[in-house]
Write a protein that holds these residues in place. Structure first.
Motif, mmCIF file in Angstrom:
data_model
loop_
_atom_site.group_PDB
_atom_site.id
_atom_site.type_symbol
_atom_site.label_atom_id
_atom_site.label_comp_id
_atom_site.label_asym_id
_atom_site.label_seq_id
_atom_site.Cartn_x
_atom_site.Cartn_y
_atom_site.Cartn_z
ATOM 1 N N GLY A 125 0.798 -1.222 0.000
ATOM 2 C CA GLY A 125 0.000 0.000 0.000
ATOM 3 C C GLY A 125 0.830 1.270 0.000
ATOM 4 O O GLY A 125 0.308 2.361 -0.205
ATOM 5 N N ASP A 126 2.140 1.133 0.215
ATOM 6 C CA ASP A 126 3.039 2.283 0.168
ATOM 7 C C ASP A 126 3.849 2.326 -1.133
ATOM 8 O O ASP A 126 4.769 3.124 -1.249
ATOM 9 C CB ASP A 126 4.021 2.226 1.348
ATOM 10 N N ARG A 161 -6.951 -7.636 -10.617
ATOM 11 C CA ARG A 161 -7.420 -6.389 -10.006
ATOM 12 C C ARG A 161 -7.327 -6.438 -8.482
ATOM 13 O O ARG A 161 -6.979 -5.445 -7.843
ATOM 14 C CB ARG A 161 -8.864 -6.104 -10.414
ATOM 15 N N ASP A 162 -7.668 -7.586 -7.922
ATOM 16 C CA ASP A 162 -7.598 -7.743 -6.468
ATOM 17 C C ASP A 162 -6.162 -7.534 -5.975
ATOM 18 O O ASP A 162 -5.930 -6.838 -4.987
ATOM 19 C CB ASP A 162 -8.118 -9.128 -6.071
ATOM 20 N N LEU A 163 -5.203 -8.126 -6.669
ATOM 21 C CA LEU A 163 -3.799 -7.952 -6.289
ATOM 22 C C LEU A 163 -3.360 -6.502 -6.489
ATOM 23 O O LEU A 163 -2.665 -5.941 -5.643
ATOM 24 C CB LEU A 163 -2.912 -8.902 -7.084
ATOM 25 N N LEU A 164 -3.743 -5.897 -7.591
ATOM 26 C CA LEU A 164 -3.370 -4.506 -7.851
ATOM 27 C C LEU A 164 -3.968 -3.550 -6.822
ATOM 28 O O LEU A 164 -3.371 -2.517 -6.512
ATOM 29 C CB LEU A 164 -3.803 -4.097 -9.260
ATOM 30 N N SER A 165 -5.122 -3.912 -6.267
ATOM 31 C CA SER A 165 -5.770 -3.039 -5.287
ATOM 32 C C SER A 165 -4.942 -2.910 -4.014
ATOM 33 O O SER A 165 -5.172 -2.007 -3.216
ATOM 34 C CB SER A 165 -7.171 -3.558 -4.947
ATOM 35 N N ARG A 166 -3.970 -3.777 -3.832
ATOM 36 C CA ARG A 166 -3.129 -3.722 -2.634
ATOM 37 C C ARG A 166 -2.043 -2.660 -2.744
ATOM 38 O O ARG A 166 -1.413 -2.318 -1.743
ATOM 39 C CB ARG A 166 -2.514 -5.094 -2.383
ATOM 40 N N PHE A 167 -1.804 -2.140 -3.956
ATOM 41 C CA PHE A 167 -0.759 -1.135 -4.170
ATOM 42 C C PHE A 167 -1.334 0.266 -4.046
ATOM 43 O O PHE A 167 -2.520 0.488 -4.276
ATOM 44 C CB PHE A 167 -0.119 -1.324 -5.549
ATOM 45 N N ASP A 168 -0.455 1.225 -3.730
ATOM 46 C CA ASP A 168 -0.869 2.619 -3.640
ATOM 47 C C ASP A 168 -1.365 3.113 -4.984
ATOM 48 O O ASP A 168 -2.410 3.752 -5.080
ATOM 49 C CB ASP A 168 0.307 3.486 -3.163
#
Length: 186
Positions: A125-126, A161-168
């Motif tokens: 997320g950072d 998309r679910d995995l990408l949602s974890r990134f800032d």
């Protein structure tokens, strides 16, 4: 991974291609998915504004020997802080289409990056990420520009998309096939 998930994955891998397609379709239908709100950078944008350099660049490519056929893929990961990069080769060990292999490679790459980030005590997320590939289908479906009408593609798109949602933040960039061959060798 816990034993229950391992047993499920083992059972799924023993299914025929047709049975897996039916399973993915039912999962996509019965377990509706709506990705969280996320800062998504525009597709096809090649320049990075000053101060918005992503922490990582991920380049992916997947395919199959035959279509469908045995699936394979590769991805390159570069950490911009120190220029450290690596290339990972994947053999999926099962029959799939070229598009499924493209998605599976992107998903494996995102899993790998998340594990690396968390292994050093950081949070995805950072982290901002630039993703490059030659699959217009995968990039446009993940971006939401194109619909995923096939149940299997929809399930794979949702996993990505679910995995990408974890990134800032992330940016999806299409590049020519020649660029994938130059960097990944296939």
């Amino acid at each position: 991974m816990n034993d229950s998930i391992e047993r499920i994955l083992s059972a799924v891998s023993s299914l025929s291609e047709e049975e897996r397609g039916e399973l993915f379709g039912r999962l996509a239908t019965e377990w509706s998915y709506s990705p969280p709100t996320q800062r998504i950078m525009a597709l096809e944008v090649e320049s990075t504004k000053s101060g918005s350099q992503p922490e990582y660049t991920l380049i992916f490519d997947g395919g199959s020997k035959g279509n469908p056929g045995p699936g394979y893929g590769s991805y390159a990961l570069t950490r911009h802080e120190d220029g450290k990069d690596s290339i990972v080769r994947l053999d999926f060990g099962r029959e799939m289409t070229n598009n499924e292999a493209e998605y599976e490679t992107l998903i494996a790459a995102l899993h790998g990056l998340i594990e690396r980030i968390e292994a050093v005590g950081s949070s995805p997320g950072d982290v901002s990420l630039e993703i490059r590939g030659d699959s217009k289908l995968v990039l446009n479906q993940v971006q939401g520009t194109w619909k995923a009408t096939n149940d299997r593609m929809r399930a794979l798109r949702n996993r990505a998309r679910d995995l990408l949602s974890r990134f800032d933040a992330y940016r999806l960039i299409h590049h020519d096939r020649e660029e994938s061959v130059r960097i990944l060798g296939h």
